[in-house]
Structure formats: C-alpha cells, structure tokens
Motif scaffolding. Structure first.
Motif, PDB file in Angstrom:
ATOM      1  N   ALA B  38       0.829  -1.204   0.000  1.00 57.79           N
ATOM      2  CA  ALA B  38       0.000   0.000   0.000  1.00 57.79           C
ATOM      3  C   ALA B  38       0.864   1.255   0.000  1.00 57.79           C
ATOM      4  O   ALA B  38       0.575   2.230  -0.721  1.00 57.79           O
ATOM      5  N   ILE B  39       1.953   1.230   0.805  1.00 63.07           N
ATOM      6  CA  ILE B  39       2.833   2.403   0.848  1.00 63.07           C
ATOM      7  C   ILE B  39       3.597   2.552  -0.472  1.00 63.07           C
ATOM      8  O   ILE B  39       3.799   3.662  -0.970  1.00 63.07           O
ATOM      9  N   VAL B  41       2.509   1.744  -3.401  1.00 62.77           N
ATOM     10  CA  VAL B  41       1.574   2.330  -4.373  1.00 62.77           C
ATOM     11  C   VAL B  41       1.560   3.848  -4.234  1.00 62.77           C
ATOM     12  O   VAL B  41       1.612   4.581  -5.232  1.00 62.77           O
ATOM     13  N   LEU B  42       1.514   4.306  -2.973  1.00 64.16           N
ATOM     14  CA  LEU B  42       1.502   5.760  -2.742  1.00 64.16           C
ATOM     15  C   LEU B  42       2.764   6.412  -3.313  1.00 64.16           C
ATOM     16  O   LEU B  42       2.694   7.461  -3.967  1.00 64.16           O
ATOM     17  N   VAL B  45       2.688   6.481  -7.133  1.00 61.31           N
ATOM     18  CA  VAL B  45       1.704   7.420  -7.668  1.00 61.31           C
ATOM     19  C   VAL B  45       2.184   8.865  -7.533  1.00 61.31           C
ATOM     20  O   VAL B  45       2.060   9.652  -8.468  1.00 61.31           O
ATOM     21  N   ILE B  46       2.784   9.220  -6.373  1.00 55.89           N
ATOM     22  CA  ILE B  46       3.217  10.619  -6.241  1.00 55.89           C
ATOM     23  C   ILE B  46       4.435  10.900  -7.108  1.00 55.89           C
ATOM     24  O   ILE B  46       4.701  12.043  -7.446  1.00 55.89           O
ATOM     25  N   ALA B  50       1.300   6.186 -12.371  1.00 57.60           N
ATOM     26  CA  ALA B  50      -0.008   5.694 -11.934  1.00 57.60           C
ATOM     27  C   ALA B  50      -0.237   4.250 -12.377  1.00 57.60           C
ATOM     28  O   ALA B  50      -0.846   3.462 -11.637  1.00 57.60           O
ATOM     29  N   ASP B  51       0.254   3.878 -13.571  1.00 58.51           N
ATOM     30  CA  ASP B  51       0.035   2.510 -14.061  1.00 58.51           C
ATOM     31  C   ASP B  51       0.802   1.483 -13.223  1.00 58.51           C
ATOM     32  O   ASP B  51       0.297   0.402 -12.920  1.00 58.51           O
ATOM     33  N   GLY B  53       1.630   1.870 -10.112  1.00 57.74           N
ATOM     34  CA  GLY B  53       0.936   1.812  -8.831  1.00 57.74           C
ATOM     35  C   GLY B  53      -0.277   0.912  -8.869  1.00 57.74           C
ATOM     36  O   GLY B  53      -0.505   0.119  -7.963  1.00 57.74           O
ATOM     37  N   LEU B  54      -1.042   1.018  -9.951  1.00 58.53           N
ATOM     38  CA  LEU B  54      -2.248   0.183 -10.067  1.00 58.53           C
ATOM     39  C   LEU B  54      -1.877  -1.298 -10.144  1.00 58.53           C
ATOM     40  O   LEU B  54      -2.512  -2.146  -9.502  1.00 58.53           O
ATOM     41  N   ALA B  57      -0.845  -2.574  -6.748  1.00 62.18           N
ATOM     42  CA  ALA B  57      -1.985  -2.749  -5.839  1.00 62.18           C
ATOM     43  C   ALA B  57      -2.758  -4.014  -6.181  1.00 62.18           C
ATOM     44  O   ALA B  57      -3.111  -4.786  -5.287  1.00 62.18           O
ATOM     45  N   LEU B  58      -3.022  -4.235  -7.464  1.00 66.88           N
ATOM     46  CA  LEU B  58      -3.877  -5.373  -7.825  1.00 66.88           C
ATOM     47  C   LEU B  58      -3.124  -6.698  -7.773  1.00 66.88           C
ATOM     48  O   LEU B  58      -3.619  -7.678  -7.234  1.00 66.88           O
ATOM     49  N   THR B  61      -0.166  -6.643  -4.165  1.00 76.98           N
ATOM     50  CA  THR B  61      -0.761  -6.628  -2.833  1.00 76.98           C
ATOM     51  C   THR B  61      -1.912  -7.622  -2.712  1.00 76.98           C
ATOM     52  O   THR B  61      -1.942  -8.435  -1.800  1.00 76.98           O
ATOM     53  N   MET B  62      -2.845  -7.572  -3.689  1.00 79.92           N
ATOM     54  CA  MET B  62      -4.054  -8.383  -3.539  1.00 79.92           C
ATOM     55  C   MET B  62      -3.814  -9.843  -3.897  1.00 79.92           C
ATOM     56  O   MET B  62      -3.985 -10.733  -3.074  1.00 79.92           O
TER      57      MET B  62
END
Lengths: 83, 185
Positions: B38-39, B41-42, B45-46, B50-51, B53-54, B57-58, B61-62
């Motif tokens: 999660a961190i 991804v942040l 993204v900053i 963005a891609d 990061g997504l 996350a998916l 992480t998941m």
C-alpha cells in the motif's frame, strides 16, 4: 496544501506503529485496512492538488477493489483459527 | 514538483520494509507485506507512475498476498491421524493431549489438523503412504499403572525433534517411524 499532507503522513504513522507492535493478527489486519484507506485518500488529495485525473482514477480503484481483496484475505485467515 | 512531503512519503517505504524483515510470524509478515504494498503504491503514484501503482496494488498486494496465505496455510500444518471415536468424551485425556500438542506447535507457527480414520489398518496405511505426518492411538491396557495413555508415532524427523523438546505432558509416548522416501506403485 503541504501542511494537510504532512498531517496525513503523521496520521499514517499511527497504524504503522500498531502493525509493528501488536501480536494479534486481527489488529495487524485492522492496521492494514487503515493504511490502505489512508494512502488512497492521500492519493486523491494529491490528484486534486496537481489536477491530474489519472492518479485519481488509480486511487478510486484501489479504494474499491482493495477492500474486496481484504475481505478475501480475512476469510482465509479466519479459517486458520477455526481448523 | 519537488514538494517537501515527497521526501517524507518515500522515507516510509524503508520503514515498512524494516518492519517486514524483522517479523517472525509468517501470517503477520504477509499482512505487513500488504502494508508495504500500500505504501509502495503511494510512492509510485506521487512520483507520477499511476500505471505501476495500479499493477502493484492489484497483483502485488491483492493477488500475491492472498495466494501466499493459501500456500502458507496448506504447508505449515501437522496432520495427525486418529481413530474415529464412537463415544466422544469431553473431559478425556485426548483433549488434554491435543491442547498440549497445539501449544507445542504454536511456538513454531504450525497448525494441527486432525484426520479421522475408521480402523487401525487404514491409519497405518495412511502413515506409510505419507498422507499424514503422525498417528495417535490409544495404548493397549497391558500395563494399567503406566501414565501414558496414548502412543504417538511421527514419521517426520524434524517434527519428532520438536515434539521431544516441547511436549512435556505425560499423556503420550513418542516414537519415530522412519519411512523410506520413495515412489509408491
């Protein structure tokens, strides 16, 4: 805008400390939920401040799909304690 | 572009990874791996990806954490074969034995799974064919004064070592059954 984000980072440190310290697995998952939501909200704030909507879309997807994945993981971990 | 908060957010990443590295319980480590994701991804993204990061996350992480929970669940387990009991006794020696076994295994983050078999022959067959790691049967009453009421045979040597070290209760005798690790016809 910077001061808002720094306050959010300080709030993010609270569940990180909790995940580090606590021995109960549910407390750790709770801390993870808190961190996942907080980071997504921070991304939304950054996307608004930079006026960059691709970041905002990613934040919204993580906020919705991440919670579904968390439910799945919590169910798997719950079955460890039952068996 | 070089805002001050970026440095603080990037500093959270090594912090989370240190917490992950020093975690000993595998389940806790997996949840903390999700926190690290999660961190991450942040941070992605900053910094403008963005891609990436997504995807982190998916998939990172998941999907990866969920699959690892399944893998750890099915590998960190001791399968104990027992005979099917016709009359369940709530206050028997057996529940006491299971409690002390679970306590011994908890230190190594292992799980105890009881597998019931209808008769003694299929129990031994399951041990030989490596379906279960150990068997626990009631001892014959040849010596009524003997303390141990149960006999536990373990075929995995490491589990036998752990049990010898940790199991202080006198409800069972421990034996190690070496079974040749070969293909069965």
């Amino acid at each position: 805008m910077d001061s808002i984000l720094i306050a959010m980072i300080l709030a993010l440190l609270i569940p990180i400390y909790e995940a580090w310290q606590d021995d109960d697995i549910w407390q750790t998952i709770l801390a993870f939920t808190s961190i996942a939501t907080k980071t997504s909200i921070m991304m939304l704030v950054i996307s608004v401040s930079r006026d960059d909507w691709s970041i905002g879309v990613v934040a919204v997807i993580i906020l919705s799909v991440g919670n579904a994945g968390l439910m799945l993981m919590a169910h798997l971990i719950k079955r460890i304690n039952e068996a | 572009m070089t805002d001050k908060y970026i440095y603080i957010i990037v500093a959270l990443l090594p912090l989370a990874s240190f917490i992950l590295v020093f975690q000993v319980n595998p389940y806790h480590a997996l949840v903390i791996r999700a926190i690290l994701g999660a961190i991450a991804v942040l941070v992605y993204v900053i910094l403008g990806a963005a891609d990436v990061g997504l995807t982190e996350a998916l998939v990172g992480t998941m999907l990866a954490v969920t699959l690892y929970v399944i893998a750890v669940r099915s590998s960190l387990v001791m399968r104990l074969g027992i005979l099917k009991q016709n009359t369940p006794q709530p206050e028997s020696y057996f529940t006491e034995l299971v409690t002390s076994l679970k306590k011994a295994l908890d230190k190594y983050h292992l799980r105890l799974e009881l597998v019931e078999y209808p008769d003694n022959q299929s129990l031994q067959q399951a041990l030989v064919s490596q379906e279960i790691h150990a068997t626990c049967i009631e001892q014959q009453h040849s010596q009524p004064n003997l303390e141990a009421k149960y006999q536990t045979a373990i075929r995995v040597h490491r589990l036998f070592e752990i049990m010898q070290q940790e199991l202080t209760a006198s409800e069972t005798t421990l034996t190690y059954v070496p079974i040749a690790n070969q293909e069965h016809q």
